[in-house]
Design an enzyme around this catalytic site. Structure first.
Site, PDB file in Angstrom:
ATOM      1  N   LYS A  66       5.586  -0.723  -8.958  1.00  0.00           N
ATOM      2  CA  LYS A  66       5.066  -2.087  -8.798  1.00  0.00           C
ATOM      3  C   LYS A  66       4.986  -2.874 -10.114  1.00  0.00           C
ATOM      4  O   LYS A  66       5.147  -4.088 -10.107  1.00  0.00           O
ATOM      5  CB  LYS A  66       3.680  -2.056  -8.151  1.00  0.00           C
ATOM      6  CG  LYS A  66       3.715  -1.686  -6.680  1.00  0.00           C
ATOM      7  CD  LYS A  66       2.351  -1.830  -6.038  1.00  0.00           C
ATOM      8  CE  LYS A  66       2.407  -1.358  -4.595  1.00  0.00           C
ATOM      9  NZ  LYS A  66       1.177  -1.641  -3.867  1.00  0.00           N
ATOM     10  N   ASP A 102      -0.370  -7.837  -1.921  1.00  0.00           N
ATOM     11  CA  ASP A 102      -1.436  -6.849  -1.722  1.00  0.00           C
ATOM     12  C   ASP A 102      -2.830  -7.505  -1.782  1.00  0.00           C
ATOM     13  O   ASP A 102      -3.649  -7.309  -0.884  1.00  0.00           O
ATOM     14  CB  ASP A 102      -1.368  -5.749  -2.793  1.00  0.00           C
ATOM     15  CG  ASP A 102      -0.232  -4.766  -2.552  1.00  0.00           C
ATOM     16  OD1 ASP A 102       0.155  -4.559  -1.390  1.00  0.00           O
ATOM     17  OD2 ASP A 102       0.260  -4.189  -3.538  1.00  0.00           O
TER      18      ASP A 102
END
Ligand code: ATR
Length: 279
Positions: A66, A102
């Site tokens: 990420k 997220d």
């Protein structure tokens, strides 16, 4: 022409994103498919160059890539830039644009259950990547006070200092947090402690949690972690990590397909995969 999507990570076998997205592609009559692609931790660059050749329309990025993917992207949206992590990439005419759904996915799932969070005294347990996305997103949304505890205090301090949005934050050790937990209306558990198979572990004692407080855990396997069980026993309202997972996926789907999908369907699909009945 069929649109190709992927989720990349290491490991990747456990990912439920393809099941969730492929069901939506079918449901909305879209000629598209998502595959799991295993890109090993130390082979991101070569893995991504293979992905470039596969003519992707978009992909999700999961652990451990990420943060590491950022130098390989052509553009970053401001929130993902501030968070320093990307979980969704949109590929447009050969340009790769990174987003982070997220934190926003967490927020959407939370607001669905708890619409009045701005004045709720909020507490985050943990200071890793997941905490960072959630903390910055809450600050960006306008939550006034978000305190943080973490095993490693220096990491919690670094998180506070890195936040580009205005928010009041006290940092404390876990022992002190356990004593003052009763002051918080919203408690968010962001570590991996309590995740299957170590389901009896808990990062913090919940004995002082306030009755009626909202306690949320980003873990969804098991559906009810020890922290949630303990909080419920004290009269708290609890939420597991299914909503965050579903909404981060829904926001990614919207960026790829221009439609915000049916989250009830997504949630049911994920629960079926997990073998859960209700939550
Ligand atoms: P992620 O990116 O998934 O959030 P991470 O960056 O490894 O994962 O962060 C994990 C979080 O869990 C951190 O807050 C970590 O605490 P430290 O900063 O002290 O490492 C916390 N954590 C992991 N194992 C822990 C343990 N055994 N006890 C308490 N906290 C723990």
């Amino acid at each position: 022409m069929r649109k190709n999507f992927a989720v990349i990570g290491d490991p990747i076998e456990h990912s439920m994103s393809p099941i969730m997205h492929n069901d939506l592609f079918q449901f909305y009559g879209l000629d598209a498919e998502m595959k799991k692609i295993h890109i090993k931790k130390d082979f991101l660059q070569s893995g991504l160059s293979e992905l470039r050749d596969m003519n992707m329309a978009g992909f999700n990025v999961t652990v451990p890539h990420k943060q590491a993917i950022i130098p390989f992207l052509d553009e970053l949206d401001p929130l993902s830039k501030a968070i320093g992590a990307v979980n969704t990439v949109v590929c447009e005419n050969g340009r790769w644009i990174g987003y982070n759904t997220d934190g926003e996915g967490y927020l959407k799932g939370l607001l669905k259950q708890l619409p009045d969070i701005k004045q709720r005294r909020t507490f985050i347990i943990g200071s890793g990547g997941a905490a960072r996305g959630i903390y910055f997103t809450l600050a960006h949304y306008g939550v006034e006070q978000v305190d943080i505890c973490n095993r490693t205090i220096s990491k919690a301090k670094a998180l506070k200092e890195a936040c580009p949005y205005p928010v009041k934050t006290n940092i404390m050790e876990i022992a002190l947090a356990e004593k003052t937990l009763g002051e918080y209306g919203l408690i968010i558990q962001t570590t991996s402690i309590g995740m299957s198979p170590k389901i009896d572990a808990s990062p913090i004692q919940m004995s002082n949690v306030m009755e009626g407080a909202f306690v949320s855990d980003i873990i969804y396997n098991p559906l009810e972690t020890k922290i949630l069980k303990d909080a419920k026993a004290k009269g708290a309202i609890t939420q597991n990590g299914i909503d965050m997972f579903v909404y981060q996926g829904a926001l990614a789907f919207e960026k790829w397909q221009g439609v915000f999908p049916d989250t009830t369907r997504m949630r049911q699909n994920v629960l079926t995969q997990l073998g859960g009945l209700t939550c």
